[in-house]
Structure formats: structure tokens, C-alpha cells
Design a protein around this motif. Structure first.
Motif, mmCIF file in Angstrom:
data_model
loop_
_atom_site.group_PDB
_atom_site.id
_atom_site.type_symbol
_atom_site.label_atom_id
_atom_site.label_comp_id
_atom_site.label_asym_id
_atom_site.label_seq_id
_atom_site.Cartn_x
_atom_site.Cartn_y
_atom_site.Cartn_z
ATOM 1 N N ASP A 1 -44.910 -92.314 67.532
ATOM 2 C CA ASP A 1 -43.743 -92.722 68.305
ATOM 3 C C ASP A 1 -42.892 -91.530 68.708
ATOM 4 O OD1 ASP A 1 -44.402 -95.333 68.431
ATOM 5 O OD2 ASP A 1 -43.275 -95.904 66.641
ATOM 6 N N GLN B 1 -63.746 -94.121 72.053
ATOM 7 C CA GLN B 1 -63.008 -95.070 71.229
ATOM 8 C C GLN B 1 -61.497 -94.826 71.362
ATOM 9 O OE1 GLN B 1 -65.172 -97.273 68.961
ATOM 10 N NE2 GLN B 1 -63.338 -98.403 69.536
ATOM 11 N N TYR B 2 -61.086 -93.550 71.323
ATOM 12 C CA TYR B 2 -59.672 -93.222 71.530
ATOM 13 C C TYR B 2 -59.219 -93.628 72.920
ATOM 14 C CZ TYR B 2 -59.222 -90.294 67.321
ATOM 15 O OH TYR B 2 -59.146 -89.835 66.032
ATOM 16 N N SER C 1 -55.970 -99.318 66.225
ATOM 17 C CA SER C 1 -57.388 -99.053 66.473
ATOM 18 C C SER C 1 -57.688 -97.561 66.598
ATOM 19 C CB SER C 1 -57.885 -99.830 67.696
ATOM 20 O OG SER C 1 -57.030 -99.627 68.775
ATOM 21 N N ALA C 2 -56.725 -96.775 67.082
ATOM 22 C CA ALA C 2 -56.976 -95.332 67.164
ATOM 23 C C ALA C 2 -57.114 -94.736 65.759
ATOM 24 C CB ALA C 2 -55.855 -94.641 67.926
ATOM 25 N N VAL D 1 -52.336 -84.873 65.061
ATOM 26 C CA VAL D 1 -51.160 -84.944 64.182
ATOM 27 C C VAL D 1 -51.214 -86.247 63.399
ATOM 28 C CG1 VAL D 1 -49.637 -83.521 65.584
ATOM 29 C CG2 VAL D 1 -49.781 -85.959 66.036
ATOM 30 N N PRO D 2 -50.506 -86.326 62.245
ATOM 31 C CA PRO D 2 -50.513 -87.579 61.483
ATOM 32 C C PRO D 2 -49.984 -88.740 62.328
ATOM 33 C CG PRO D 2 -49.569 -85.819 60.190
ATOM 34 C CD PRO D 2 -49.771 -85.276 61.556
ATOM 35 N N LEU D 3 -50.483 -89.919 62.004
ATOM 36 C CA LEU D 3 -50.155 -91.116 62.772
ATOM 37 C C LEU D 3 -48.665 -91.373 62.845
ATOM 38 C CD1 LEU D 3 -51.409 -93.608 64.141
ATOM 39 C CD2 LEU D 3 -51.302 -94.725 61.943
ATOM 40 N N ALA D 4 -47.940 -90.979 61.798
ATOM 41 C CA ALA D 4 -46.506 -91.269 61.743
ATOM 42 C C ALA D 4 -45.758 -90.649 62.911
ATOM 43 C CB ALA D 4 -45.930 -90.784 60.422
ATOM 44 N N ALA E 1 -52.959 -92.247 71.735
ATOM 45 C CA ALA E 1 -54.207 -92.488 71.008
ATOM 46 C C ALA E 1 -54.838 -91.168 70.570
ATOM 47 C CB ALA E 1 -55.165 -93.281 71.884
ATOM 48 N N GLU F 1 -52.736 -91.699 55.481
ATOM 49 C CA GLU F 1 -51.944 -91.799 56.712
ATOM 50 C C GLU F 1 -50.803 -92.788 56.515
ATOM 51 O OE1 GLU F 1 -52.253 -90.331 59.687
ATOM 52 O OE2 GLU F 1 -54.288 -89.505 59.746
ATOM 53 N N THR F 2 -49.691 -92.508 57.182
ATOM 54 C CA THR F 2 -48.561 -93.438 57.188
ATOM 55 C C THR F 2 -48.351 -93.895 58.623
ATOM 56 O OG1 THR F 2 -47.570 -92.149 55.426
ATOM 57 C CG2 THR F 2 -46.147 -93.696 56.548
ATOM 58 N N TYR F 3 -48.130 -95.189 58.812
ATOM 59 C CA TYR F 3 -47.871 -95.666 60.174
ATOM 60 C C TYR F 3 -46.545 -96.399 60.219
ATOM 61 C CZ TYR F 3 -50.019 -99.699 57.936
ATOM 62 O OH TYR F 3 -50.329 -100.691 57.059
ATOM 63 N N ALA G 1 -58.660 -97.322 73.148
ATOM 64 C CA ALA G 1 -57.434 -97.677 72.414
ATOM 65 C C ALA G 1 -56.227 -97.303 73.259
ATOM 66 C CB ALA G 1 -57.404 -96.966 71.067
ATOM 67 N N LYS H 1 -60.414 -92.946 63.960
ATOM 68 C CA LYS H 1 -60.384 -91.640 63.296
ATOM 69 C C LYS H 1 -61.012 -91.733 61.902
ATOM 70 C CE LYS H 1 -57.138 -88.082 61.778
ATOM 71 N NZ LYS H 1 -55.723 -87.773 61.589
ATOM 72 N N VAL I 1 -53.479 -89.057 67.534
ATOM 73 C CA VAL I 1 -53.878 -89.400 66.167
ATOM 74 C C VAL I 1 -54.879 -88.379 65.620
ATOM 75 C CG1 VAL I 1 -55.081 -91.139 64.798
ATOM 76 C CG2 VAL I 1 -53.412 -91.833 66.496
ATOM 77 N N SER I 2 -55.673 -87.792 66.525
ATOM 78 C CA SER I 2 -56.712 -86.881 66.039
ATOM 79 C C SER I 2 -56.153 -85.521 65.664
ATOM 80 C CB SER I 2 -57.816 -86.728 67.087
ATOM 81 O OG SER I 2 -57.296 -86.069 68.211
ATOM 82 N N LEU J 1 -66.294 -90.987 69.587
ATOM 83 C CA LEU J 1 -64.908 -91.004 69.143
ATOM 84 C C LEU J 1 -63.988 -90.858 70.349
ATOM 85 C CD1 LEU J 1 -63.217 -91.220 66.634
ATOM 86 C CD2 LEU J 1 -63.317 -88.749 66.381
#
Lengths: 385, 296
Positions: B266, B8-9, A209-210, B260-263, B254, A199-201, B12, A214, B257-258, B5
Motif C-alpha cells: 500500500d 502469475q504476477y 494471489s501475488a 519488497v515485503p508485502l507490507a 503485484a 510475510e505480513t500483509y 494478479a 511468490k 511483492v517480489s 511467475l
């Protein structure tokens, strides 16, 4: 009119005299350029590098210079901007006609001025970490920090020893993070390690934390590798421990500053990362070729600047000392200095023992890294569990 | 997705959301009295955190936070008095440009005072690794502080605007400035007060979130963008709607994230902002009739 002409001739004469005066004053002065990100986002690199280089040059000049010549260090602050680095590089080579340039601090800037140094036939000793700076090798371009790929290999060696085979890789979206993630993904299969999540952030992320939730949900993940700079490398550590997840956490060699440990507090305990030996100079055996030099540099830096020495300042130390050694051997001549650096063998620095060759302009091997861990808020050598 | 999970999401998301909501409330207070967006709102958050961190070195935490909030309020008032108060009927655009200038000024000043390094307040309770377990869901105790601070501020503000004379005068300014002047309300003082209030709220946010997110001289910019998104999403000027919108955006981020990729996290916030501006420009909870009566 006549008077005017007379004045002109007088001014010319004066200029000639002054010029001659300057020329004699400059005999015995060797100009060395330095481009560092003293301010701006990369100042955590450039600040210590510039201060270190100035400290070393001051000391050498106070001791009578090199073969009787004094060194004039011209430091330019690029603020981490490639555009500024380019114009400073041109200025240093064409106007100041420096013998060599140390820096820049970042890989991005180094890549931008690599061609300029080559065309100007001026030695460049970069403090950027990325491997591409010296691969492919340019005749005049060298670098002092250890390669990314060695850091990745060092981490994988440890995982293999511990029997870890399924890992998660997380990285910040900076040049450093992307390059590191690429190396990790490329090298992992060679060690039989499977990257099950990558993953990239955003580098400005304030809470991960999310992401941690995961990753934690995949019970097959045996270790997490994070490749980023502050503040994310402290945030990821906190979020993992707050989630009650006791997974081994590996970080990049970018973790080598005690300030980052302070930022992560109790969550930094047990983080494992590769770094040069500077951070654990005290605990090295006396037989170590680097020990004396590391202690001397660290104590001198901390006494002069009242801040903890970091491996980044060490890259600046290596760049300037390698250059000064080459000047000592070859004199004030760009090509001879270049040849002298390429022929240096077994030269101890803060990053490792440098042995350059025509093919290797980094000069370090994988053992220039040691694995460190955090114990009671300080760095200690990691000896496995 | 397992229930663990999911929760937890959810938590967050609520944490992010509460932080965004506090910033958005700051936007709304100034918007209500002046009709402008104060783009220096994120810098108030940064200042609150930074001042508290500096003060904490010489005094206990509760005192440091109280003083930091008070100091940031003074700075907020000073900004209004120096840059805005003396202007003769300025246009909305001019005011907005001024706030952008102020935000740059504050950021650069912070860079010179505190440098580049990241700092944080200590955790109010426990430390970096302590967590509270609710079933199998783990939370940092600081998360509860953030949520509580958000709740208390929203409740306090509602009471303030509804029942105190000053609060009512501020609402009068926002409802109809000319009528408010005719009733003898000093609208200029109300504007100064609104800057103080939103600076104070920003500073409280900066303090409670500092242990979680860290504070850096430029940490206000990103927050201002998220806070602005939330203020628009809820409908400008409506603080309760901002809380709902903030938590909604936090939860969407939050859960994203499950899938799509975290990037892309935003990008999701910005996409929502754009979609809202196209489809419902007055916000999810705003009224289109009221929106038509405003300049901006």
C-alpha cells in the motif's frame, strides 16, 4: 427564608431515608463489572462474551444466587477502544465498587487496564489471548483463553509428526497477527523447523494471489501457517487453492468460528488449526471432563441467541464461571476471591481444565488445545493423515 | 524470475488493476459533470455488493445483481437530489465535504443494516477452488469476469458519451457549463444522471469483485483511496487513462511483492500518488493546459 431552610432539612432527611432504603436493598447483591467489545471491530469477540456472561448470571440468579446473594452484572461496551476500557475500568472500580471485572475482550485493552486493576486491588479476568497479560504475573490479573505459544507449539508438534521442516509464515498486521508471528518465529527452531519466508500483509487486504505466487515459486516450502482474523484468513485459503497449490495450510486458533469456514467455502476444506474442544464437543469421548459442560453451554447459547456458539463466547463463560465459583468459596471480599481463584484446581471450563497457581494465572496447559480440521464444511477432530 | 511467475504476477496485477480502474471511472464521471471528487464512490461499490448479497437469498444471481445495480443507482440519484441539487452555486470545497459526510453516513447505515460480518456473492462460475489453467498459470474464473466487466463498461461508456444525445449533453456540461446552460441543457439533471451512472458502475464493480475480495460495511474506504490514486495517476476526468493507470498500478503492486515485503504494497501506491502530484500534477495522460482551466 425559614421555609426554605425547612425544605432543605426535609430534603436531607428524605435523602437519608432513601440512602438507608438503598443500602438495605443492596444487602445480598454482589456487583460484578464486565468490559466487552460488544460493538466495533472486535465485536466478534465481545458480542458472544457479553451475551454468555449475561446468560450465566441470569441462570444463577434464577436458581437463587450464590449462597443467597444475587449477582448484579454491569456490562460496559468498550467498542474495542483502549481509552474507553480505561475509563470504564476506573468507573467500575471507584464508583460502582465492583467485586471483580471480567473482560476486556482484546489483549490491547487488557494490557492498558492491567495496572488499574492492580492499583484498585480488583480481580480482573481477561478474555484477551496474548501471553503478556499474565506474564509477568500480576497478583490480581487472570486470563481465560489459551496462550498463543501453546497454539504455535501444537501446530509445530503436528508438523514434526508429519516430517515437515521448511515452512512459510504469513500474518495480518494486527496485534493478534504480530504476536502470533513472533511466537512462531521464536518457537520454530525448538522443533527443528525452518521458517523460510515470513510475510505480513495489511488486515484489509482483498487479494493475496501475488503473495501466494511468490511463496509457491519456492518449491522448498512444505506448509503455510497463516495468523490473522477475517477476511484475510479466508482469502489466503482461496488464493492458495486457486493457484492449484496443494500445500498443507495451518491457521491460528482465531479460525474457530464456523462463519469463517462458510466464508472460505470449498477452500476451507483440509485447513488444520488448534482450538478448544467446544467446536467438536459431540465427538469427544464420554470420559472427557469437559464434554458435559461443553454440550450444555453450546446448546443453551444456541437455543437462547439463535447463533452458533464460538470459542470466544466460551472465554466469557470461563471468566464468569471461575469468578462465581470463587465467590461461592470466598464470599464478597476482593482479596479472598483472588486467593480462591489462585487455589482453583482441576476446574473444567470451555477452554480446558483450569489449574491456577501463584505463578500461573492462565491455568491451562498445552492439551487444552486439540487440532481440528474442516471436513464437508464442518469442524472435526484432526487425527493426522 | 521464471516466465510462469512473471505471468502469475501479471494476472494478479491486472485483476487488482481492473478493480481500481472501475472505481476510478466512477470518480471521473462525477468529476466531469460537477468538477468535484465524490468521496462516497467506494460506498457505492460496497452498497452494490451488499444489496446483491441480500437479494440473492430470495432470487437468482443475475436478477439479484441487476436489481442491486438499479437500487444503487436510485440511491445515487437520491443522494444528489437530497444533498447537492438544492444548493445555490456551492463551492467545490463544500461539495467535497458533503460527499465525505455522505460516505460516513452510508458506511454507518450499512453497519446497522448488515452488521460487521463479511459476506460474499457465490462465484459466478465454479467455486472457491476452481481455477483455469493457461499453461502453468492458474486463474480464478472470477478474474475473467472482473476483466470482462471492466472492458464492457469502458466500451459502453465511450459509446454512450460519443453517440447518444444524453452522453453529449453530459460532455457539454463538463466542457463548459455556462455554454451548456445557454444551449438549453439542464445541467442539474446531468449532475443527477452522473451520480446515477457512477453509482451503477460502482455497484457492478461491487458485484463482480465480491466473490474475490468479500464485502464488508467498510470495504469501500480502501477502494476509494486506490481508485482516487488511479484517477489522479491517469489524469482526472479521463476514463480511458484511468483504465491504463489502474492496470499499471495493479501490475506495479503485484510485482512489488517480489522485491519488497508485502507490507509495503500500500505504501507503494501512496508513494506513486505523491510522486505524480509533485512531478506531473495533471496525471500521466492529462494535459497541463486543460488542467489550468479547471478549479480543482
Amino acid at each position: 427564608m425559614r421555609l426554605h431552610k425547612g425544605k432543605k432539612i426535609g430534603a436531607l432527611l428524605l435523602a437519608c431515608l432513601l440512602g438507608a432504603g438503598l443500602a438495605t436493598a443492596q444487602a445480598g447483591v454482589i456487583k460484578v463489572g464486565a468490559i466487552f467489545a460488544v460493538t466495533g471491530g472486535a465485536s466478534f469477540l465481545g458480542g458472544p462474551e457479553a451475551r454468555t456472561a449475561e446468560m450465566v448470571v441470569e441462570k444463577v440468579n434464577a436458581a437463587g444466587g450464590i449462597n443467597g446473594d444475587t449477582i448484579e452484572l454491569i456490562v460496559k461496551d468498550s467498542a474495542g477502544s483502549s481509552e474507553k476500557a480505561i475509563s470504564f475500568a476506573k468507573q467500575l472500580i471507584e464508583e460502582e465498587q465492583v467485586l471483580a471485572i471480567i473482560g476486556p475482550s482484546t489483549s490491547g485493552e487488557s494490557m492498558k487496564i492491567k495496572q488499574i486493576a492492580e492499583q484498585g486491588k480488583t480481580v480482573l479476568l481477561s478474555c484477551g489471548a496474548a501471553e503478556v497479560i499474565v506474564d509477568p504475573v500480576g497478583p490480581y490479573v487472570f486470563k481465560t483463553p489459551q496462550k498463543d505459544s501453546f497454539a504455535a507449539r501444537k501446530i509445530f508438534q503436528d508438523m514434526k509428526r508429519r516430517g515437515i521442516s521448511r515452512i512459510a509464515v504469513v500474518a495480518g498486521n494486527t496485534g493478534f497477527g504480530k504476536a502470533g508471528k513472533g511466537q512462531l518465529l521464536k518457537i520454530a527452531p525448538q522443533f527443528g523447523i525452518e521458517v523460510v519466508a515470513a510475510e505480513t500483509y495489511d488486515k484489509k487486504s482483498t487479494d493475496l494471489s501475488a503473495l501466494v505466487a511468490k511463496l509457491k515459486a519456492d518449491s522448498g516450502i512444505e506448509a503455510v501457517v497463516n495468523w490473522s482474523i477475517v477476511p484475510a484468513q479466508a482469502i489466503i485459503a482461496k488464493n492458495i487453492r486457486q493457484a492449484g497449490w496443494q500445500v498443507p495450510l495451518y491457521q491460528s486458533h482465531g479460525f474457530g468460528n464456523i462463519k469463517y469456514v462458510e466464508a472460505a467455502g470449498a477452500a476451507a476444506e483440509g485447513i488444520i488449526f488448534p482450538a478448544g474442544r467446544l467446536l467438536v464437543a459431540d465427538s469427544l469421548p464420554d470420559s472427557d471432563p469437559q464434554k458435559e459442560l461443553l454440550l450444555e453451554y453450546r446448546d443453551a447459547y444456541q437455543a437462547k441467541f439463535k447463533e452458533a456458539a464460538s470459542t470466544f463466547g466460551g472465554h466469557g463463560y470461563d471468566a464468569i464461571t471461575i469468578l462465581l465459583r470463587a465467590i461461592e468459596l470466598a464470599g464478597n471480599d476482593r482479596d479472598k476471591v483472588r486467593d480462591a481463584i489462585e487455589q482453583l484446581k482441576g476446574f473444567p471450563g470451555t477452554g480446558g481444565v483450569f489449574t491456577f497457581s501463584a505463578e500461573d494465572h492462565n491455568g491451562l496447559d498445552i492439551d487444552s488445545f486439540v487440532m481440528l480440521t474442516v471436513k464437508d464444511g464442518t469442524f472435526v477432530l484432526y487425527n493426522g493423515q | 524470475m521464471t516466465p510462469d511467475l512473471f505471468f502469475q504476477y501479471l494476472f494478479a496485477g491486472v485483476t487488482y488493476g481492473a478493480i481500481y480502474a472501475i472505481v476510478a471511472i466512477g470518480f471521473n464521471i462525477i468529476y466531469n459533470t460537477t468538477g468535484i471528487i465524490n468521496f462516497a464512490q467506494g460506498e457505492f461499490v460496497m452498497l452494490g455488493g451488499m444489496i446483491a448479497i441480500s437479494l440473492h437469498q430470495v432470487m437468482p444471481l443475475p436478477l439479484a445483481i441487476t436489481l442491486a445495480v438499479a437500487l444503487t443507482m436510485v440511491i445515487g440519484a437520491a443522494i444528489e437530489i437530497i444533498f447537492i441539487r438544492w444548493l445555490q452555486s456551492p463551492s467545490v470545497l463544500r461539495l467535497i465535504i458533503i460527499t465525505i459526510g455522505v460516505s460516513i453516513l452510508l458506511r454507518e447505515a450499512a453497519l446497522h443494516i448488515w452488521g460487521e460480518s463479511i459476506r460474499s456473492l457465490p462465484y459466478f462460475y465454479g467455486n472457491e477452488i476452481s481455477s483455469i489453467s493457461l499453461g502453468s498459470v492458474h486463474l480464478s474464473p472470477q478474474v475473467l469476469w472482473v476483466i470482462a466487466a471492466c472492458g464492457i463498461m469502458v466500451a459502453g461508456l465511450s459509446l454512450f458519451f460519443k453517440y447518444t444525445p444524453t452522453g453529449r449533453e453530459m460532455r457539454a456540461c463538463s466542457a463548459n457549463r455556462t455554454a451548456a446552460i445557454l444551449c438549453g441543457i439542464s445541467t442539474r439533471n446531468m449532475v443527477t444522471l452522473s451520480f446515477m451512472l457512477s453509482a451503477g458502475i460502482g455497484a457492478v464493480a461491487g458485484c463482480v469483485m465480491s466473490p474475490i475480495t468479500y464485502t464488508q460495511y467498510d470495504s469501500g474506504t480502501g477502494l476509494a483511496i486506490k481508485g482516487f490514486t488511479v484517477a489522479i495517476l491517469g489524469g482526472l476526468g479521463n476514463s480511458m487513462a484511468a483504465v491504463a493507470a489502474g492496470i499499471l498500478l495493479g501490475i506495479i503492486e503485484a510485482f512489488s511483492v517480489s522485491v519488497v515485503p508485502l507490507a509495503f504494497q500500500d505504501a507503494i501506491a501512496i508513494t506513486i500518488l505523491l510522486a505524480i502530484l509533485f512531478v506531473k500534477p495533471h496525471g500521466l495522460f492529462g494535459s497541463s493546459v486543460a488542467a489550468r482551466l479547471k478549479d480543482f
